[in-house]
Write an enzyme that holds these catalytic residues in place. Structure first.
Site, PDB file in Angstrom:
ATOM      1  N   GLY A 152      15.192  37.100  90.148  1.00 22.49           N
ATOM      2  CA  GLY A 152      16.008  38.191  90.054  1.00 22.49           C
ATOM      3  C   GLY A 152      16.113  39.027  91.256  1.00 22.49           C
ATOM      4  N   TYR A 210      16.146  29.904  95.652  1.00 18.97           N
ATOM      5  CA  TYR A 210      15.880  30.886  94.624  1.00 18.97           C
ATOM      6  C   TYR A 210      14.907  30.194  93.768  1.00 18.97           C
ATOM      7  CZ  TYR A 210      16.274  33.871  90.799  1.00 18.97           C
ATOM      8  OH  TYR A 210      15.974  34.801  89.781  1.00 18.97           O
ATOM      9  N   ASN A 267      15.967  29.372  82.004  1.00 13.28           N
ATOM     10  CA  ASN A 267      17.338  29.941  82.490  1.00 13.28           C
ATOM     11  C   ASN A 267      18.291  29.227  82.195  1.00 13.28           C
ATOM     12  OD1 ASN A 267      18.523  30.051  85.847  1.00 13.28           O
ATOM     13  ND2 ASN A 267      18.679  31.605  84.145  1.00 13.28           N
ATOM     14  N   ARG A 271      47.396  34.746  46.921  1.00 12.86           N
ATOM     15  CA  ARG A 271      48.634  34.078  47.306  1.00 12.86           C
ATOM     16  C   ARG A 271      48.250  33.977  48.826  1.00 12.86           C
ATOM     17  NH1 ARG A 271      53.123  38.115  47.838  1.00 12.86           N
ATOM     18  NH2 ARG A 271      52.016  39.184  46.440  1.00 12.86           N
TER      19      ARG A 271
END
Length: 538
Positions: free
Chosen positions: A73, A66, A208, A303
Site C-alpha cells: 500500500g 511492489y 490481492n 399483466r
C-alpha cells in the site's frame, strides 16, 4: 436461463487453466464437492513456472518490485532485501487477518478457493506451481478456511477475507474439514497434506484479488436464474387460479417490445399455460351498457410480469458474461509480463464489474420479489381472488363448529410482505459508497464484496417469497379445481405437494416454506415442469 449445472455431473474432473472455467463448474464444485475433483492444466503449470522464474530473475537483478521487495500500500517506498521477502509475505497474512462478522458458508468458501486457484492458473502472478497445486489439494480434501464475511472494501481485491485462505495454506488458523471445525494443522495431518511456506509475492498473490466477492456473486447468480423461472411459473399459475386473461402473454405483445428477457419470460409463461388465447366473454353489440363478468385485463402484477421478470433474465445474461471474464482473469498486482520480461503495476484487483453486476442483480431480484408479493395479495384477498375463499382457508360450512376459526394464509402473506420490504431495502447500490482508506492509497474502492453479499441476501429473501406464493397457488388450485391447471402447472403442483400438504386447517408453515425453497433452489421444481414442455424458451 439458469447456469447449466445439470451438464456438469458428467465432468468428474474440472481442469483449471485460467481461461475456460465456467460458472456452472464453480457452482457444482461449491455445492456438490463429493462428485468432482479439480486438476491443474499442464499448459497452466508451464505459464505459472515461467512467471515465477521471471520474478526471481527480477529480484536477483535488484529491481524494486511492489509487495515483493517493498512494503504494501502506501508503504511501497520502504524497500527490503531479498532475504526478507518470505517474512514480508508471512507478516502480510498476519496483519490482514482482522475479519469480523458471520463466517462465510462452506459453499462460498469452496467457490472462492476454486476461483482463486483458477486466477493464479492464468500464469501472471509470479507464484510457484506448487502453491496452486497445494490450493487445489485443499479443495479436493474439502479443507475449508473459516472466513469472516466482513472487512473488505473490494480493492485491493478481498485482502482481509483471502488472508484466511492464505493462512490455511500455511497450516495456520482454523478450518472446516469435511464439516468438522479443527485447527488447520490438525486437518493437514489428517489428510497427509504438507503446509506451504510462502516465498516472495505468494502471500500477496493469494490475498490481492476478487475471488471472495466472485464466490458470492456466482452462487447468487445461479440462484437468481432459478428464481426467474420460478417467477414465470408463478405468474402462469396466478393467471390460472384467478381465471385471468392469458392473452396478456401473447407472442405478438412481446415481439412488439422485443427485449430478450421479455421475449423469454412471455414464452415461458405461454409454454406453461399451454395457451395465449383469451375468452372475451359474451358479446352484446346491441347493448348500450353491460357489466362484464370479469375484467378485460388483469392488474399490473400479472399483466406486466414479463417486463419485471424479463429484466431479471436480461440482467443475469450480462452478469454471467462479466463474471465469466472475472473468474478467468489475473486480478492481483503486480503481474509479470513474461513475453517482455518485466513486472507491471496496475489495478486488476478492482472489483468494479462484480459490484455493478451484483447491485443490478439484487435490484432485479428484489423487483421480482415485490411482483410476487403483489400477486399473492390478489390470490389470498377475497376482494380480488375471483371467488376463492378468504385467505385461502379450506371450505367450511357455516353450520360447522370450525366456521370462523381459520385464517389460512394471513400469516404467510404478512411474512411475504415483510420479506419483500427487506429485499427492497437491500437495493441501495453498494458501489456508491466508496471510501478512501489505507492512508489514502486505496482512495477509490469498489465495495464489490458488499454488493455480492447483498445480492446473496436478497436472493435468499426472494426465494422464500416465491416459496410462500407457490404454496398459496397450490392451495388456490386445490380450492378452485385442478381443471384450471395445465400439464406443466399440474406437475409443479405435484412437486410442491410432495413436500407441503394441503392446508386443511391452520398450522405452522415455517418448515413448509423452507422445504419449498429447497425445491426451487435445487432446480427440482424446474425439472418437474420441464418434463411437460419442450423447454426451448428457458
Amino acid at each position: 436461463m439458469a447456469i447449466p449445472t445439470e451438464q456438469v455431473p458428467q465432468l468428474r474432473a474440472v481442469r483449471l487453466d485460467g481461461r475456460t472455467l465456467t460458472l456452472g463448474d464453480i457452482v457444482a464444485l461449491a455445492r456438490t464437492p463429493e462428485l468432482r475433483t479439480v486438476v491443474l492444466g499442464e499448459d497452466a503449470t508451464e505459464r505459472i513456472g515461467a512467471s515465477n522464474s521471471l520474478k526471481h530473475r527480477l529480484i536477483d537483478s535488484g529491481t524494486p518490485i511492489y509487495g515483493v521487495t517493498s512494503g504494501f500500500g502506501d508503504s511501497n517506498r520502504r524497500q527490503v532485501s531479498k532475504r526478507k521477502t518470505s517474512d514480508l509475505q508471512d507478516n502480510l497474512v498476519r496483519f490482514l487477518s482482522a475479519g469480523v462478522g458471520p463466517l462465510a458458508d462452506p459453499e462460498v468458501v469452496r467457490a472462492t478457493m476454486v476461483v482463486r486457484a483458477n486466477c493464479l492458473a492464468r500464469g501472471h502472478s509470479g507464484v510457484r506451481p506448487e502453491l496452486v497445486a497445494a490450493l487445489i489439494d485443499l479443495i479436493n480434501a474439502d479443507v475449508l478456511p473459516m472466513i469472516p464475511e466482513r472487512g473488505t472494501v473490494g480493492a485491493s481485491g478481498d485482502l482481509v477475507p483471502l488472508s484466511y485462505l492464505a493462512a490455511a495454506l500455511t497450516g495456520q488458523g482454523r478450518v472446516l474439514h469435511r464439516g468438522t471445525e479443527k485447527p488447520a494443522a490438525e486437518a493437514f495431518a489428517a489428510t497427509g497434506l504438507t503446509p506451504l511456506e510462502l516465498e516472495a509475492k505468494e502471500g500477496l498473490a493469494m490475498v490481492n484479488g476478487t475471488s471472495f466477492m466472485s464466490g458470492f456473486a456466482v452462487l447468487a447468480l445461479q440462484d437468481a436464474a432459478e428464481l426467474a423461472f420460478a417467477a414465470d411459473l408463478c405468474t402462469a399459475m396466478t393467471s390460472q387460479v384467478l381465471v385471468g386473461n392469458p392473452g396478456h402473454f401473447a407472442a405478438f405483445l412481446a415481439e412488439a417490445k422485443p427485449h430478450d428477457g421479455v421475449l423469454r419470460s412471455a414464452a415461458v409463461i405461454r409454454s406453461v399455460l399451454f395457451t395465449e388465447a383469451a375468452d372475451d366473454g359474451v358479446r352484446r353489440p346491441e347493448a348500450d351498457y353491460v357489466e362484464l363478468e370479469r375484467p378485460i385485463q388483469d392488474p399490473y402484477s400479472v399483466r406486466c410480469a414479463p417486463h419485471v421478470t424479463g429484466v431479471l433474465r436480461d440482467t443475469t445474461d450480462w452478469a454471467r458474461h462479466w463474471l465469466t471474464v472475472e473468474v478467468n482473469s489475473a486480478n492481483d498486482n503486480p503481474l509479470f509480463d513474461v513475453a517482455v520480461g518485466t513486472v507491471r503495476n496496475g489495478g486488476n484487483f478492482y472489483g468494479g464489474h462484480v459490484a455493478q453486476a451484483m447491485d443490478a442483480l439484487k435490484t432485479a431480484v428484489a423487483g421480482v420479489g415485490d411482483l410476487l408479493d403483489r400477486q399473492l395479495e390478489l390470490v389470498v384477498d377475497e376482494k380480488f381472488n375471483n371467488g376463492l375463499t378468504p385467505n385461502l382457508i379450506p371450505h367450511v360450512e357455516d353450520s360447522d363448529y370450525e366456521a370462523g376459526l381459520f385464517h389460512g394464509f394471513k400469516g404467510m402473506q404478512i411474512v411475504a410482505s415483510s420479506l419483500a420490504a427487506e429485499a427492497l431495502k437491500w437495493t441501495m447500490p453498494a458501489a456508491s459508497f466508496s471510501r478512501s482508506t489505507e492512508a489514502h492509497n486505496q482512495d477509490k474502492v469498489s465495495m464489490g464484496t458488499i454488493a455480492a453479499r447483498d445480492a446473496r441476501s436478497v436472493v435468499h429473501l426472494v426465494q422464500r417469497i416465491t416459496a410462500i406464493h407457490l404454496i398459496a397457488l397450490c392451495q388456490a388450485a386445490d380450492l378452485r379445481g385442478h381443471d384450471v391447471l395445465s400439464a406443466p402447472t399440474a406437475a409443479a403442483h405435484g412437486a410442491v405437494r410432495e413436500v407441503c400438504e394441503f392446508l386443511d386447517r391452520d398450522r405452522p408453515m415455517d418448515a413448509d416454506i423452507e422445504r419449498v425453497t429447497t425445491l426451487i433452489a435445487r432446480g427440482e421444481l424446474r425439472a418437474a415442469v420441464e418434463l411437460y414442455t419442450d423447454g426451448s424458451a428457458w
